[in-house]
Design a protein around this motif. Sequence first.
Motif, PDB file in Angstrom:
ATOM      1  N   GLU A   1     -23.041 -44.989  67.374  1.00  0.00           N
ATOM      2  CA  GLU A   1     -23.050 -46.108  66.719  1.00  0.00           C
ATOM      3  C   GLU A   1     -24.440 -46.672  66.096  1.00  0.00           C
ATOM      4  OE1 GLU A   1     -21.056 -49.034  69.175  1.00  0.00           O
ATOM      5  OE2 GLU A   1     -19.019 -48.299  68.776  1.00  0.00           O
ATOM      6  N   ILE A   2     -25.677 -46.620  67.094  1.00  0.00           N
ATOM      7  CA  ILE A   2     -26.906 -46.867  66.657  1.00  0.00           C
ATOM      8  C   ILE A   2     -27.418 -46.088  65.684  1.00  0.00           C
ATOM      9  CG2 ILE A   2     -29.063 -46.584  67.712  1.00  0.00           C
ATOM     10  CD1 ILE A   2     -28.350 -47.393  70.226  1.00  0.00           C
ATOM     11  N   ARG A   3     -26.980 -44.644  65.592  1.00  0.00           N
ATOM     12  CA  ARG A   3     -27.297 -43.992  64.340  1.00  0.00           C
ATOM     13  C   ARG A   3     -26.818 -44.547  63.131  1.00  0.00           C
ATOM     14  NH1 ARG A   3     -25.569 -39.087  64.288  1.00  0.00           N
ATOM     15  NH2 ARG A   3     -24.371 -39.106  66.238  1.00  0.00           N
TER      16      ARG A   3
ATOM     17  N   SER B   1     -27.145 -47.003  57.992  1.00  0.00           N
ATOM     18  CA  SER B   1     -26.610 -48.069  57.079  1.00  0.00           C
ATOM     19  C   SER B   1     -27.731 -48.985  56.528  1.00  0.00           C
ATOM     20  CB  SER B   1     -25.523 -49.056  57.745  1.00  0.00           C
ATOM     21  OG  SER B   1     -24.590 -48.423  58.288  1.00  0.00           O
ATOM     22  N   VAL B   2     -28.821 -49.196  57.469  1.00  0.00           N
ATOM     23  CA  VAL B   2     -30.024 -50.039  57.024  1.00  0.00           C
ATOM     24  C   VAL B   2     -30.892 -49.309  55.946  1.00  0.00           C
ATOM     25  CG1 VAL B   2     -32.057 -50.931  57.852  1.00  0.00           C
ATOM     26  CG2 VAL B   2     -30.038 -51.334  59.252  1.00  0.00           C
ATOM     27  N   HIS B   3     -30.904 -47.921  56.460  1.00  0.00           N
ATOM     28  CA  HIS B   3     -31.647 -46.855  55.556  1.00  0.00           C
ATOM     29  C   HIS B   3     -31.128 -46.806  54.242  1.00  0.00           C
ATOM     30  CE1 HIS B   3     -34.176 -43.434  54.574  1.00  0.00           C
ATOM     31  NE2 HIS B   3     -33.184 -42.974  54.091  1.00  0.00           N
ATOM     32  N   LYS B   4     -29.665 -46.791  53.964  1.00  0.00           N
ATOM     33  CA  LYS B   4     -28.943 -46.782  52.687  1.00  0.00           C
ATOM     34  C   LYS B   4     -29.402 -48.036  52.159  1.00  0.00           C
ATOM     35  CE  LYS B   4     -25.555 -43.173  53.383  1.00  0.00           C
ATOM     36  NZ  LYS B   4     -24.164 -42.980  53.260  1.00  0.00           N
ATOM     37  N   VAL B   5     -29.042 -49.354  52.832  1.00  0.00           N
ATOM     38  CA  VAL B   5     -29.443 -50.517  52.090  1.00  0.00           C
ATOM     39  C   VAL B   5     -30.899 -50.729  51.329  1.00  0.00           C
ATOM     40  CG1 VAL B   5     -29.615 -53.116  52.515  1.00  0.00           C
ATOM     41  CG2 VAL B   5     -27.589 -51.667  53.544  1.00  0.00           C
ATOM     42  N   LEU B   6     -31.864 -50.103  52.183  1.00  0.00           N
ATOM     43  CA  LEU B   6     -33.150 -49.991  51.947  1.00  0.00           C
ATOM     44  C   LEU B   6     -33.323 -49.269  50.511  1.00  0.00           C
ATOM     45  CD1 LEU B   6     -35.043 -50.509  55.370  1.00  0.00           C
ATOM     46  CD2 LEU B   6     -34.644 -52.252  53.604  1.00  0.00           C
TER      47      LEU B   6
ATOM     48  N   THR C   1     -24.213 -49.180  49.807  1.00  0.00           N
ATOM     49  CA  THR C   1     -23.288 -48.490  50.518  1.00  0.00           C
ATOM     50  C   THR C   1     -23.496 -48.299  52.082  1.00  0.00           C
ATOM     51  OG1 THR C   1     -22.960 -46.958  48.547  1.00  0.00           O
ATOM     52  CG2 THR C   1     -22.110 -46.228  50.824  1.00  0.00           C
ATOM     53  N   VAL C   2     -22.525 -48.818  52.658  1.00  0.00           N
ATOM     54  CA  VAL C   2     -22.786 -48.769  54.281  1.00  0.00           C
ATOM     55  C   VAL C   2     -21.793 -47.670  55.010  1.00  0.00           C
ATOM     56  CG1 VAL C   2     -22.161 -50.207  56.522  1.00  0.00           C
ATOM     57  CG2 VAL C   2     -23.089 -51.109  54.324  1.00  0.00           C
TER      58      VAL C   2
END
Length: 254
Positions: A219-221, A226-231, A242-243
């Motif tokens: 879940e942490i990964r 998700s944050v990486h894709k948003v950035l 995309t999340v």
Amino acid sequence: MNGFDSAIQEFLTRHAFTSEVVNHAIRTIADFSLFKGLFLVAILWWVWFRGGRRGAWEKEMVIATFVSGLLSLAAGRLLAHFLPFRPRPIYDPEVPFRFPLSGTTETILRTWSSFPSDHAMLWMSVSTGIFLVWRRIGIIAGIYTALVVCLVRVYLGLHYPTDILGGAVIGILITLAMTRDAVRPLYATPILRVMMRFPAPCYTLAFLFCFELVTQFDEIRMIGQSVHKVLDARQGGDPSLTVVGPSEAAARHN
């Protein structure tokens, strides 16, 4: 595929269960954290609270085992990333075998290298720590890990036998090194001292750590990805952010 892997996987696929219900149950065992590390972590908690004449030493060994497991998991991720990519048997077109439930396997696994098995590294590392503290239960833990965690993944075509063996050997060696009398007190003794002084916050953190270890920090990964894709999407001017979904997180359990 080498002869060793070929011989074992040919034997398993030739004697695979024909029942879809049985194969689905095996896949469920492979996917669910309940059937993987939870049993082993519960044993370590038992060792921690059972007391005895060597209580302080046992608690240090439990700490060392958890640290070893964390290092094994991290090492497994790094090796899979930096070593040459090895496709999983179920996706390798050169593998001539048909594995049970091959059509239902998540496609995200195509991008994850097969060698080494991080499951084998982590849980054989933990099983070794249990064996060093509690021999008879440690043997049971080792057999459980070999059958329920490791062999199941070979049967389903998620790993080659050498992926499992390589990961298991590395995990065992890490635990043997981190639990040595010359190494363990360097980090386990200070951690134990802090836990005895501040039990409430330390046990709370220990519970959260064990939960994440059992789920292998998926879940942490997932949140990090998700944050990486948003950035990345924002930097690239992509309006669709995309999340990562739960299905991808579940797929990464393998």
